[in-house]
Design a protein around this motif. Structure first.
Motif, mmCIF file in Angstrom:
data_model
loop_
_atom_site.group_PDB
_atom_site.id
_atom_site.type_symbol
_atom_site.label_atom_id
_atom_site.label_comp_id
_atom_site.label_asym_id
_atom_site.label_seq_id
_atom_site.Cartn_x
_atom_site.Cartn_y
_atom_site.Cartn_z
ATOM 1 N N PHE A 5 0.860 -1.218 0.168
ATOM 2 C CA PHE A 5 -0.063 0.027 -0.078
ATOM 3 C C PHE A 5 0.800 1.154 0.009
ATOM 4 C CE2 PHE A 5 -3.114 2.994 1.532
ATOM 5 C CZ PHE A 5 -3.935 2.901 0.877
ATOM 6 N N LEU A 6 0.729 1.963 -0.975
ATOM 7 C CA LEU A 6 1.783 2.988 -1.396
ATOM 8 C C LEU A 6 1.228 4.396 -1.134
ATOM 9 C CD1 LEU A 6 2.820 1.688 -4.752
ATOM 10 C CD2 LEU A 6 3.882 1.257 -2.594
ATOM 11 N N TRP A 7 1.999 5.448 -0.299
ATOM 12 C CA TRP A 7 1.461 6.563 0.007
ATOM 13 C C TRP A 7 2.123 7.514 -1.060
ATOM 14 C CZ3 TRP A 7 -0.526 8.283 5.007
ATOM 15 C CH2 TRP A 7 -0.248 9.485 5.284
ATOM 16 N N PHE A 8 1.195 8.324 -1.738
ATOM 17 C CA PHE A 8 1.648 9.150 -2.737
ATOM 18 C C PHE A 8 1.208 10.606 -2.164
ATOM 19 C CE2 PHE A 8 1.173 5.466 -4.934
ATOM 20 C CZ PHE A 8 2.159 5.413 -5.902
ATOM 21 N N LYS A 22 9.420 8.274 -11.742
ATOM 22 C CA LYS A 22 8.975 9.657 -11.513
ATOM 23 C C LYS A 22 8.077 9.962 -10.357
ATOM 24 C CE LYS A 22 5.100 9.301 -15.032
ATOM 25 N NZ LYS A 22 4.726 9.983 -16.265
ATOM 26 N N PHE A 23 7.671 8.864 -9.758
ATOM 27 C CA PHE A 23 6.764 9.242 -8.473
ATOM 28 C C PHE A 23 7.861 8.847 -6.950
ATOM 29 C CE2 PHE A 23 4.010 7.868 -11.737
ATOM 30 C CZ PHE A 23 3.164 8.873 -11.699
ATOM 31 N N GLY A 24 8.970 8.668 -7.289
ATOM 32 C CA GLY A 24 9.888 8.484 -6.296
ATOM 33 C C GLY A 24 10.230 7.077 -5.619
ATOM 34 N N LEU A 25 9.360 6.032 -6.493
ATOM 35 C CA LEU A 25 9.393 4.666 -6.100
ATOM 36 C C LEU A 25 10.841 3.883 -6.709
ATOM 37 C CD1 LEU A 25 7.883 2.679 -4.446
ATOM 38 C CD2 LEU A 25 6.553 2.069 -6.401
ATOM 39 N N SER A 26 11.331 3.075 -5.935
ATOM 40 C CA SER A 26 12.416 2.582 -6.210
ATOM 41 C C SER A 26 12.266 1.105 -6.852
ATOM 42 C CB SER A 26 13.462 2.249 -5.299
ATOM 43 O OG SER A 26 14.054 3.525 -4.941
ATOM 44 N N TRP A 27 12.934 0.808 -7.938
ATOM 45 C CA TRP A 27 12.866 -0.460 -8.886
ATOM 46 C C TRP A 27 14.024 -0.935 -8.997
ATOM 47 C CZ3 TRP A 27 7.756 -2.121 -10.101
ATOM 48 C CH2 TRP A 27 6.905 -1.207 -10.092
ATOM 49 N N GLN A 28 14.172 -2.158 -8.961
ATOM 50 C CA GLN A 28 15.313 -3.043 -9.389
ATOM 51 C C GLN A 28 14.967 -3.927 -10.897
ATOM 52 O OE1 GLN A 28 17.524 -5.286 -6.410
ATOM 53 N NE2 GLN A 28 15.901 -4.325 -5.034
ATOM 54 N N TYR A 37 5.065 11.961 4.061
ATOM 55 C CA TYR A 37 5.957 10.925 3.921
ATOM 56 C C TYR A 37 6.411 10.687 2.506
ATOM 57 C CZ TYR A 37 3.837 9.647 8.418
ATOM 58 O OH TYR A 37 3.473 9.546 9.741
ATOM 59 N N SER A 38 7.375 10.079 1.953
ATOM 60 C CA SER A 38 7.978 9.900 0.668
ATOM 61 C C SER A 38 8.711 8.609 0.642
ATOM 62 C CB SER A 38 8.919 10.969 0.279
ATOM 63 O OG SER A 38 10.074 10.928 1.181
ATOM 64 N N PHE A 39 8.983 7.971 -0.676
ATOM 65 C CA PHE A 39 9.588 6.737 -0.680
ATOM 66 C C PHE A 39 11.184 6.715 -0.418
ATOM 67 C CE2 PHE A 39 5.927 6.282 -3.748
ATOM 68 C CZ PHE A 39 5.092 5.494 -2.889
#
Length: 152
Positions: A10-13, A108-114, A68-70
């Motif tokens: 559950f992600l906070w934007f 672009k939303f600040g979420l990290s991916w591998q 809050y941010s990622f």
């Protein structure tokens, strides 16, 4: 119909939950927006709560505000069988974001991916130090270059 997991992210934007969900759904096949509910009162009034699925994995998102941010402490891993898959996800997820070493990126939303090859451990097994050295020199991962490093 597949069973729904009891546990899901559950992600906070900050005001962009629906936009983010639409962005992710546009990238991953077998994905969809399940439900969008507008927030009609409270601190996030005018925002949304969104439920979406990526490749069958359920996600939630909320326009919770700027408090809050990622961080890279939490990331999502995309395992790819082929180089063209790595190229596809890398280009799309990093669009508007920033790339980082070893197959990591921040969207672009600040979420990290591998974005990594499936079976990365198997690729590293014959020569872990050499493959790790090659990996540390990469941003987007090049599977052929990792295999060459493994072969010496």
């Amino acid at each position: 119909m597949a069973a729904v997991s009891r546990i899901h992210p559950f992600l906070w934007f900050d005001g962009r939950a629906e936009e983010a969900a639409r962005f992710y759904v546009s990238i991953f096949p077998n994905s969809r927006i399940v439900h969008v509910e507008k927030i009609v009162t409270g601190p996030a009034e005018g925002g949304a709560i969104v439920e979406f699925e990526l490749e069958g994995q359920r996600f939630g998102g909320v326009d919770g505000g700027p408090m809050y941010s990622f961080t890279p402490a939490v990331s999502f891993v995309v395992e790819c069988e082929r180089q063209d898959e790595i190229d596809y996800y890398w280009e799309r997820l990093s669009d508007g974001g920033r790339t980082q070493p070893c197959g990591w990126l921040v969207d672009k939303f600040g979420l990290s991916w591998q974005v990594i090859p499936a079976g990365l451990g198997e690729i590293m097994e014959p020569a872990p130090t050499t493959v790790m050295e090659a990996l540390l020199e990469m941003t987007k991962i090049d599977i052929a270059a990792l295999r060459r490093a493994a072969d010496g």
